[in-house]
Write a protein that holds these residues in place. Structure first.
Motif, short mmCIF file in Angstrom:
data_model
loop_
_atom_site.label_atom_id
_atom_site.label_comp_id
_atom_site.label_asym_id
_atom_site.label_seq_id
_atom_site.Cartn_x
_atom_site.Cartn_y
_atom_site.Cartn_z
N ASP A 140 0.84 -1.19 0.00
CA ASP A 140 0.00 0.00 0.00
C ASP A 140 0.88 1.24 0.00
O ASP A 140 1.61 1.50 0.94
CB ASP A 140 -0.88 -0.02 1.25
CG ASP A 140 -2.00 1.01 1.14
OD1 ASP A 140 -1.89 1.91 0.28
OD2 ASP A 140 -2.95 0.90 1.92
N ALA A 141 0.82 1.98 -1.08
CA ALA A 141 1.71 3.13 -1.21
C ALA A 141 1.10 4.41 -0.64
O ALA A 141 1.77 5.43 -0.56
CB ALA A 141 2.09 3.33 -2.67
N GLY A 150 -7.56 23.52 13.81
CA GLY A 150 -7.55 23.90 12.40
C GLY A 150 -6.80 22.85 11.60
O GLY A 150 -5.91 22.18 12.13
N GLY A 151 -7.18 22.67 10.34
CA GLY A 151 -6.51 21.70 9.50
C GLY A 151 -7.10 20.31 9.64
O GLY A 151 -8.12 20.13 10.31
N THR A 152 -6.45 19.34 9.01
CA THR A 152 -6.97 17.97 9.07
C THR A 152 -5.84 16.99 9.33
O THR A 152 -4.69 17.24 8.97
CB THR A 152 -7.62 17.56 7.73
OG1 THR A 152 -6.66 17.76 6.69
CG2 THR A 152 -8.87 18.36 7.45
N ILE A 153 -6.19 15.89 9.97
CA ILE A 153 -5.26 14.78 10.13
C ILE A 153 -5.97 13.54 9.61
O ILE A 153 -7.11 13.27 10.02
CB ILE A 153 -4.86 14.57 11.60
CG1 ILE A 153 -4.24 15.84 12.19
CG2 ILE A 153 -3.90 13.39 11.73
CD1 ILE A 153 -3.85 15.73 13.65
N THR A 154 -5.35 12.84 8.69
CA THR A 154 -5.93 11.56 8.28
C THR A 154 -4.98 10.45 8.70
O THR A 154 -3.76 10.60 8.67
CB THR A 154 -6.18 11.47 6.77
OG1 THR A 154 -4.95 11.68 6.09
CG2 THR A 154 -7.19 12.51 6.31
N PHE A 155 -5.59 9.34 9.11
CA PHE A 155 -4.82 8.16 9.48
C PHE A 155 -5.32 7.00 8.64
O PHE A 155 -6.53 6.74 8.65
CB PHE A 155 -4.99 7.85 10.98
CG PHE A 155 -4.26 6.62 11.42
CD1 PHE A 155 -2.88 6.65 11.62
CD2 PHE A 155 -4.93 5.40 11.58
CE1 PHE A 155 -2.20 5.51 12.00
CE2 PHE A 155 -4.25 4.26 11.96
CZ PHE A 155 -2.88 4.33 12.17
N ASP A 156 -4.43 6.38 7.91
CA ASP A 156 -4.80 5.25 7.07
C ASP A 156 -5.95 5.62 6.13
O ASP A 156 -6.90 4.85 5.97
CB ASP A 156 -5.20 4.05 7.96
CG ASP A 156 -4.88 2.73 7.28
OD1 ASP A 156 -4.30 2.76 6.17
OD2 ASP A 156 -5.22 1.67 7.85
N GLY A 157 -5.88 6.83 5.59
CA GLY A 157 -6.88 7.26 4.62
C GLY A 157 -8.15 7.86 5.19
O GLY A 157 -8.97 8.40 4.47
N GLN A 158 -8.33 7.75 6.52
CA GLN A 158 -9.56 8.25 7.15
C GLN A 158 -9.25 9.46 8.02
O GLN A 158 -8.27 9.45 8.74
CB GLN A 158 -10.16 7.17 8.06
CG GLN A 158 -10.47 5.86 7.40
CD GLN A 158 -11.75 5.94 6.58
OE1 GLN A 158 -12.67 6.66 6.94
NE2 GLN A 158 -11.78 5.24 5.46
N PRO A 159 -10.14 10.48 8.01
CA PRO A 159 -9.97 11.56 8.98
C PRO A 159 -10.09 10.99 10.39
O PRO A 159 -10.86 10.05 10.60
CB PRO A 159 -11.14 12.52 8.68
CG PRO A 159 -11.79 12.03 7.45
CD PRO A 159 -11.32 10.64 7.15
N LEU A 160 -9.36 11.55 11.35
CA LEU A 160 -9.42 11.05 12.72
C LEU A 160 -10.85 11.13 13.25
O LEU A 160 -11.51 12.15 13.12
CB LEU A 160 -8.53 11.87 13.65
CG LEU A 160 -7.02 11.84 13.43
CD1 LEU A 160 -6.32 12.41 14.65
CD2 LEU A 160 -6.53 10.44 13.14
N ALA A 161 -11.33 10.04 13.84
CA ALA A 161 -12.66 10.04 14.43
C ALA A 161 -12.69 11.03 15.60
O ALA A 161 -11.68 11.24 16.28
CB ALA A 161 -13.01 8.65 14.92
N ALA A 162 -13.85 11.63 15.82
CA ALA A 162 -13.92 12.67 16.84
C ALA A 162 -14.13 12.09 18.23
O ALA A 162 -13.62 12.60 19.22
CB ALA A 162 -15.04 13.65 16.51
#
Ligand SMILES: Nc1ncnc2c1ncn2[C@@H]1O[C@H](COP(=O)(O)OP(=O)(O)O)[C@@H](O)[C@H]1O
Ligand SMILES: [Mg+2]
Lengths: 222, 251
Positions: free
Chosen positions: B6-7, B64-76
Motif C-alpha cells: 500500500d503506497a 484547524g486543518g486535518t489529520i488523516t490516518f490510514d486514509g480516514q480523517p481522525l474520528a472525533a
C-alpha cells in the motif's frame, strides 16, 4: 447489669438490625457514591452538574431531615412501598435515606481518590483504545478506590452510628431499643447506656482496624 | 518498505493548527508519514513536539486543518476514536504502566478488553512480547518493582500487543538514568528495522542516525526543517537548527 443480661436477646436483635442497616446502606451508598463520582468526572457537563448538585444538597442537609423525609414523605405521602409489613417498609425507607445521604460522602472520598491517580494512567488507557467507561472501570476507579480505603472505613463507621437516626421513623435499631429499655428498667439506665455504648465500640473499633489494615494491603505502589 | 504493497501514506497532517488558550502551539503543520517510515522529531522544549505526537492519536484535539490516518480523517469521539487509538501505539516519557496491574496484565489488558482476544491467547502473545523486550522473567511483578528502563520496555511491549499500525514515542528515554537509555533504544532500533512505522520525539542523535529515515526539526510550533538524519546533523540549513544543535552537542 442484671437488666442487660435479662434483655440480652432484645439487645442482640437490635444490634443485628443495626448491622443489617449498616451493611445494606453501606453497600448501596458505595454503589451510588461511585456512580456519582463517575458523573462528577464525566466529560458531559449535564452529568457533572447533576453530580455536583446532588452532593452539595445532600451533604448540607441534616440526616434526620433526610430520614424523616424518606419515612413520611416517600412512605406516607408518595406511598412508596417495599413490603406489606409496616416495619419492613420503614426499614427499607430508612436504608434509602441512609444510602442517599452517605453516598454524597462516598462520592467525595472517591473523587479525592481519583485525583490521586496520575493523569498518565488514564492517558495510557485511552491510548490503547479503552473507552471512557472501560478506563474508569478498569484503570481509574480501581486505583482511586484503593487509595481511599481508609476514608471509606471512616464513612462506614460514621454510617454505623448514623443508623441510630432511623429511630426517628420507628425502626427498632439499637438506640430505639435502648430508649425502650430505659423505660422498662428505670433503675438501670447507666449500665444499659454503657452496655449499648460498648456494643457500638465492638462494631466500630474492629471496622477501623480492618480498614486500616486493608488500606495498607491494597495501596497501589508507584 | 510497504509490507502490504500500500503506497498511500499512513498519516497526513494538513495545515494543522492548535492553540492552548492564546498560545499558538502548532502552526500550519504539514507532515506526511509513509508506512514503515521512522520519523524523528527534534526541537527545543516547548516547541510543540509532544502536542504534535498527541494530536496524531487525538489525545489533543486540533482547532484547524486535518489529520488523516490510514486514509480516514481522525474520528472525533466514541467507539471510532477508541478504535483509532487502538491502532496507534503510544509510549510516554513517564512510562505510564498501569500501577495496579502486573507486567503481564499491562500487556494483555488492551488485547482482551479492546480487541476481545481470549485471555489464554493474549497471555501467550504477551509473554512472547515480554520475552522479545527481555522482560519475560518479570511478568508477574508490578511496575514499581522494575527499573525505569525495564518499565519503558514493558510500555513498548504493551503498545506492540495491540498490533498497531504505528507507534508514537514521546521522549521515551528522557526520564531514564543514563545507563538504561541504551536498552530501550536497542528495542526501538530493532522495531524500526522490522518495518514499524514510528514517530519518535527524541534528542538521541545516535538513534536518529541509526534508525530514522527523516528528521523533523520543530521550533515555536512550526516545522522549520526536514531532512535525512545525516544531512540534518552534519549540515543543518536553518539558523534555528544550527543554534539548537550547537546547544545539544555541547551537553
Ligand atoms: N495542556 C496544556 N495546557 C496549556 N498549555 C500547554 C498544554 N500542554 C502543552 N502546553 C504548552 O504548549 C507548548 C508546547 O508544548 P509541548 O507540545 O509539550 O512541547 P514540547 O513537547 O516540544 O516540549 C508549551 O509552551 C507548553 O507549555
Ligand atoms: Mg514534550
Amino acid at each position: 447489669m442484671q437488666a442487660l443480661i435479662d434483655e440480652h436477646r432484645v439487645i442482640l436483635e437490635a444490634f443485628w438490625l443495626t448491622i443489617r442497616l449498616t451493611l445494606a446502606s453501606g453497600f448501596m451508598a458505595l454503589v451510588l457514591g461511585t456512580i456519582l463520582a463517575a458523573m462528577r468526572v464525566s466529560p458531559l457537563p449535564v452529568l457533572r452538574a447533576i453530580g455536583t448538585a446532588y452532593v452539595n444538597i445532600v451533604r448540607n442537609t441534616p440526616l434526620t431531615l433526610v430520614i424523616v423525609f424518606c419515612g413520611l414523605g416517600l412512605g406516607l405521602v408518595l406511598d412508596v412501598s417495599f413490603s406489606t409489613s409496616l416495619s419492613t417498609n420503614y426499614l427499607w425507607l430508612s436504608i434509602i435515606g441512609l444510602s442517599a445521604y452517605t453516598a454524597a460522602f462516598v462520592c467525595e472520598a472517591i473523587r479525592a481518590g481519583i485525583n490521586t491517580v496520575p493523569v498518565g494512567q488514564a492517558e495510557a488507557a485511552r491510548a490503547i483504545g479503552l473507552t471512557f467507561m472501560q478506563n474508569l472501570r478498569l484503570i481509574v476507579l480501581p486505583q482511586a478506590l484503593r487509595s481511599v480505603v481508609a476514608p471509606l472505613g471512616n464513612i462506614l463507621i460514621a454510617l454505623t452510628k448514623n443508623t441510630t437516626i432511623a429511630a426517628a421513623i420507628g425502626v427498632g435499631e439499637a438506640s430505639l431499643t435502648m430508649k425502650t429499655l430505659f423505660e422498662a428498667h428505670g433503675d438501670a439506665v447507666v449500665p444499659i447506656f454503657f452496655g449499648f455504648a460498648v456494643a457500638f465500640l465492638v462494631l466500630t473499633l474492629p471496622t477501623g482496624l480492618l480498614f486500616t489494615w486493608l488500606s495498607k494491603r491494597l495501596a497501589v505502589i508507584r | 518498505m510497504t509490507e502490504n504493497g500500500d503506497a498511500t501514506p499512513l498519516v497526513v497532517l494538513k495545515d494543522v493548527n492548535k492553540h492552548f488558550g492564546s498560545l499558538h502551539v502548532l502552526r500550519d503543520i504539514n507532515l506526511t508519514i509513509s508506512r514503515g517510515e521512522v520519523v524523528v522529531v527534534i526541537g527545543p522544549s516547548g516547541s510543540g513536539k509532544s502536542t504534535l505526537c498527541r494530536a496524531i492519536n487525538r489525545l489533543e484535539t486540533i482547532d484547524g486543518g486535518t489529520i488523516t490516518f490510514d486514509g480516514q480523517p481522525l474520528a472525533a469521539e466514541g467507539k471510532a476514536l477508541a478504535r483509532l487509538r487502538s491502532e496507534v501505539g503510544m509510549v510516554f516519557q513517564s512510562f505510564n504502566l498501569f500501577a495496579h496491574k502486573t507486567i503481564l496484565e499491562n500487556v494483555t489488558l488492551g488485547p482482551i478488553k479492546v480487541r476481545g482476544v481470549a485471555r489464554a491467547e493474549a497471555e501467550r502473545r504477551g509473554m512472547e512480547l515480554l520475552e522479545r523486550v527481555g522482560i519475560g522473567a518479570q511478568a508477574s511483578k508490578y511496575p514499581a518493582q522494575l527499573s525505569g528502563g525495564q518499565q519503558q520496555r514493558v510500555a513498548i511491549a504493551r503498545a506492540l500487543a495491540m498490533d498497531p499500525k504505528m507507534i508514537l514515542f514521546d521522549e521515551p528515554t528522557s526520564a531514564l538514568d543514563p545507563e538504561m537509555v541504551q536498552e530501550v533504544l536497542d528495542v526501538m532500533v530493532r522495531l524500526a528495522a522490522e518495518g514499524m512505522t514510528m514517530v519518535v520525539v527524541t534528542h538521541e542523535m545516535g538513534f536518529a542516525r541509526r534508525a530514522a529515515d527523516r528528521v523533523v526539526f520543530m521550533a515555536d510550533g512550526q516545522i522549520v526543517e526536514e531532512n535525512a538524519p545525516d544531512e540534518f546533523f552534519t549540515a543543518p540549513r536553518t539558523e534555528r537548527a544550527k543554534d539548537f544543535l550547537s546547544k545539544i552537542l555541547t551537553h
